[in-house]
Design an enzyme around this catalytic site. Structure first.
Site, PDB file in Angstrom:
ATOM      1  N   ASP A 190     -11.696   6.393   5.038  1.00  0.00           N
ATOM      2  CA  ASP A 190     -10.603   6.019   4.150  1.00  0.00           C
ATOM      3  C   ASP A 190      -9.652   7.202   4.174  1.00  0.00           C
ATOM      4  O   ASP A 190      -9.932   8.249   3.593  1.00  0.00           O
ATOM      5  CB  ASP A 190     -11.154   5.769   2.730  1.00  0.00           C
ATOM      6  CG  ASP A 190     -10.046   5.610   1.697  1.00  0.00           C
ATOM      7  OD1 ASP A 190      -8.875   5.519   2.087  1.00  0.00           O
ATOM      8  OD2 ASP A 190     -10.374   5.564   0.490  1.00  0.00           O
TER       9      ASP A 190
ATOM     10  N   LYS B  19       0.567  10.743   4.072  1.00  0.00           N
ATOM     11  CA  LYS B  19       0.393   9.311   4.359  1.00  0.00           C
ATOM     12  C   LYS B  19       1.672   8.534   4.016  1.00  0.00           C
ATOM     13  O   LYS B  19       2.005   7.552   4.664  1.00  0.00           O
ATOM     14  CB  LYS B  19      -0.787   8.787   3.538  1.00  0.00           C
ATOM     15  CG  LYS B  19      -1.139   7.336   3.801  1.00  0.00           C
ATOM     16  CD  LYS B  19      -2.397   6.967   3.054  1.00  0.00           C
ATOM     17  CE  LYS B  19      -2.752   5.507   3.151  1.00  0.00           C
ATOM     18  NZ  LYS B  19      -3.982   5.204   2.432  1.00  0.00           N
TER      19      LYS B  19
ATOM     20  N   GLU C 126      -7.089  -1.926   3.342  1.00  0.00           N
ATOM     21  CA  GLU C 126      -7.912  -1.344   2.260  1.00  0.00           C
ATOM     22  C   GLU C 126      -8.512  -2.407   1.330  1.00  0.00           C
ATOM     23  O   GLU C 126      -9.706  -2.340   1.019  1.00  0.00           O
ATOM     24  CB  GLU C 126      -7.096  -0.302   1.485  1.00  0.00           C
ATOM     25  CG  GLU C 126      -6.894   0.964   2.320  1.00  0.00           C
ATOM     26  CD  GLU C 126      -5.783   1.865   1.815  1.00  0.00           C
ATOM     27  OE1 GLU C 126      -5.245   1.607   0.729  1.00  0.00           O
ATOM     28  OE2 GLU C 126      -5.444   2.826   2.528  1.00  0.00           O
TER      29      GLU C 126
ATOM     30  N   ASP D  16      -5.913  -1.539  -7.079  1.00  0.00           N
ATOM     31  CA  ASP D  16      -6.162  -0.198  -6.536  1.00  0.00           C
ATOM     32  C   ASP D  16      -5.176   0.798  -7.130  1.00  0.00           C
ATOM     33  O   ASP D  16      -4.006   0.825  -6.753  1.00  0.00           O
ATOM     34  CB  ASP D  16      -6.028  -0.277  -4.996  1.00  0.00           C
ATOM     35  CG  ASP D  16      -6.252   1.071  -4.320  1.00  0.00           C
ATOM     36  OD1 ASP D  16      -6.380   2.088  -5.018  1.00  0.00           O
ATOM     37  OD2 ASP D  16      -6.307   1.089  -3.076  1.00  0.00           O
TER      38      ASP D  16
END
Ligand code: AMP
Length: 615
Positions: free
Chosen positions: A8, A76, A177, A199
């Site tokens: 991840d 990211k 994800e 999330d």
């Protein structure tokens, strides 16, 4: 086939996992692999020191306050992004490192006069995760499953794949994800269900609605806010504490970098504690200096205070959930399962808001920080045949199409099409004897090409002379299981396939990736050399110390010329260490001093024996 790890690759933290085996029911047993510090997640932070060292993870985080301009975090968010995007501009204003445009307009990072692409920085994090796994497993790892947000477009996925290649990892699958989170809960094994994955991490909020039936994962809709996360909760608390402090003492703690960092750490710690206690103490001694001496920050904080301070942030996540449900054409009652992902979902007020919205308790049982990585490992085990195959069919997050007359965007693959998918379109010429046809591929939901994201441009060349409209060239657009686009063209006149050279509008060329891979290998050697040198220096310092001690105690047992020899050896080694000599010279000098010290030992023990024999 070797082992396939799950990674991840998070904005704030990354996590690496492996399937160790299966239990009696044939279910995968996943291990979350701890890093060298024993932590199960590793900060996604890369730093470059003045000495040219590269630090990744906890060590990089630890030195962030003293080396902010060379410490890169949240990279990211820059993956596959143009520098002029509003979100990138916002990030540029808020981070302490420099974000600059590359020649193609991509957002790159500048550290110590060196320009680096986001995939290159991400590759350093991936490499660290790979090494954590290799140390734990005691074997080389070459393949991984890496997760990305469901809304990542082609350029962002391609950038992630490039990061893997630079790190020497073959990314077997890029997994969404939310799909990974659902896999971790074994939701693929059940009847057809609709799942909401909520999330809330350190920097972003994602909500996805999935439909799972017979192992097919269909992301029905996805949304969220890429600039809403745990850090915003911390900021609310920091502002409250700093405002109060200013009122009482007239000092703004936010103005001093060190005070702010201490305040930030204390606020985050208090936030964590309030997830399990109703009240906590904030205690920061010597946080500032006032006219009468040192000032301390001491305050009790109730859970309810934090909840009031952050109510609107939680409400924003709920609004986003409602928007996504609407887009998916579902009502809250249609959702069978709610899965929580991300550290912030430990906050009771967040859990309560989710429970109220969906009218059911969210799934618990898998650690929210690890659930995505756990799903990635399961997908890896399925691909190697370690466990039964899971058929994962994700969908395209955005429509893919081409620019046609008048700058119009013509959709070829609409958004939410299940991948892998392929769509063909026949192109022709608009003028007589036109030798090529230019094609511009884009991704997005806007009607005009200019408003969408340019993915690639290419020209179909070598078209034989013919009147306009006669040549027929079929162009096939294929989106693979990773959500990555490839293009193939066939001349229907000759039935010959034409190779299409695509110039990506973003990202790295193959040559750039190859050169970074080579550079990474060189770096690896240099890193190893540096480590060897550091270890040897350490040993040498110990040898100098013990030799000096031995000389002091036993010099009179040795002939004077030997003592002088050993003293010279110590002095030479000291000079070498101070002058930054190379590994080989230090090693030689170390070896000769070591030999000389053996003579001291022999003299000592020889003396002891003599004494023993005499008594
Ligand atoms: P992630 O990106 O999933 O690692 O989430 C990190 C965020 O979760 C950070 O903002 C953390 O402060 C927050 N977090 C971690 N543990 C807790 C906790 N026990 N209570 C509240 N927030 C937490």
């Amino acid at each position: 086939m070797g082992k396939v790890i799950g990674i991840d690759l998070g904005t704030t933290n990354s996590c690496v996992t492996i399937v160790d085996g299966t239990n009696a029911k044939g279910e995968p047993e996943v291990t979350v692999i701890p890093n060298a510090e024993g932590a199960r997640t590793t900060p996604s932070i890369v730093a470059f020191t003045a000495k040219g060292e590269r630090l990744v993870g906890q060590v990089a985080k630890r030195q962030a306050t003293t080396n902010p301009e060379n410490t890169v975090h949240a990279v990211k968010r820059l993956m596959g992004q143009k520098v002029d995007l509003p979100e990138v501009q916002k990030q540029t204003a808020s981070v302490s490192y420099e974000i600059v445009p590359h020649t193609n307009g991509d957002a790159w990072v500048k550290v110590q006069d060196r320009l680096m692409s986001p995939p290159e920085i991400s590759s350093m994090i991936l490499l660290q995760m790979k090494e954590i796994a290799e140390t734990y497993l005691g074997e080389k790892i070459e393949e991984a499953i890496v997760t990305v947000p469901a809304y990542f477009d082609d350029a962002q996925r391609q950038a992630t794949k490039d990061a893997g290649a630079i790190a020497g990892l073959t990314i077997k699958r890029i997994l969404n994800e939310p799909t990974a989170a659902a896999l971790a809960y074994g939701l693929d094994k059940r009847q057809a269900e609709k799942i909401a994955v909520y999330d809330l991490g350190g920097g972003t909020f994602d909500i996805s609605v999935l439909e799972i039936a017979g192992g097919v994962f269909n992301v029905k809709a996805t949304g969220g806010d890429t600039h809403l996360g745990g850090e915003d909760f911390d900021v609310r608390l920091i502002d409250k504490l700093a405002d109060e402090f200013k009122k009482v003492h007239g000092v703004d703690l936010r103005k001093d970098r060190m005070s702010l960092q201490r305040l930030r750490e204390a606020a985050e710690k208090a936030k964590h504690e309030l997830s399990s206690s109703l009240q906590t103490e904030i205690n920061i001694p010597f946080i500032a200096t006032g006219p009468t001496g040192p000032l301390h920050l001491e305050r009790a904080l109730k859970r309810s205070e934090l909840e009031i301070l952050t109510k609107d942030l939680i409400q924003r996540t709920i609004d986003a959930c409602q928007a996504v449900m609407k887009e998916a054409g579902l009502s809250q009652r249609d959702i069978d399962q709610v899965v929580l992902v991300g550290g912030m979902t430990r906050m009771p007020a967040v859990q309560k808001a989710v429970r109220v919205l969906f009218g059911k308790d969210p799934n618990k049982g898998v650690n929210p920080d690890e659930v995505v990585a756990v799903g990635a490992a399961i997908q890896g085990a399925a691909l190697t045949g370690q466990i039964d195959e899971v058929l994962l069919l994700d969908v395209t997050p955005l429509s893919i199409g081409v620019e046609t007359g008048g700058g119009v965007f013509t959709r070829l693959i609409p958004r939410s099409t299940t991948v892998p998918t392929e769509k063909s379109e026949v192109f022709t010429t608009s003028m007589d004897n036109q030798p090529f046809v230019p094609i511009h591929v884009l991704q997005g939901e806007r009607e005009m090409a200019g408003d969408n994201r340019s993915l690639a441009r290419f020209e179909l060349t070598g078209i034989p002379p013919a009147p306009r409209g006669v040549p027929k060239i079929k162009v096939s657009f294929r989106v693979d299981a990773n959500g990555i686009l490839s293009v193939q063209a066939t001349d229907l006149g000759t039935n010959r396939s034409q190779s299409v050279s695509v110039t990506p509008a973003s990202g790295l060329s193959q040559a750039e990736v190859d050169s970074l891979v080579r550079e990474g290998e060189q770096f690896k050697e240099a890193d190893e050399l540096r480590r060897e040198l550091a270890e040897l220096k350490n040993q040498a310092e110990t040898l100098i110390y013990t030799t000096e001690q031995a000389l002091e105690a036993y010099a009179d047992l040795l002939p004077p010329e030997k003592v002088d020899g050993v003293r010279d050896g110590v002095a030479t080694l000291k000079v070498m260490l101070e002058s930054g000599a190379d590994l080989a010279s230090i090693r030689d000098c170390y070896a000769s001093l070591e030999n000389a010290t053996y003579e001291i030992a022999e003299a000592m023990y020889g003396g002891e024996n003599d004494k023993g024999a005499a008594s």
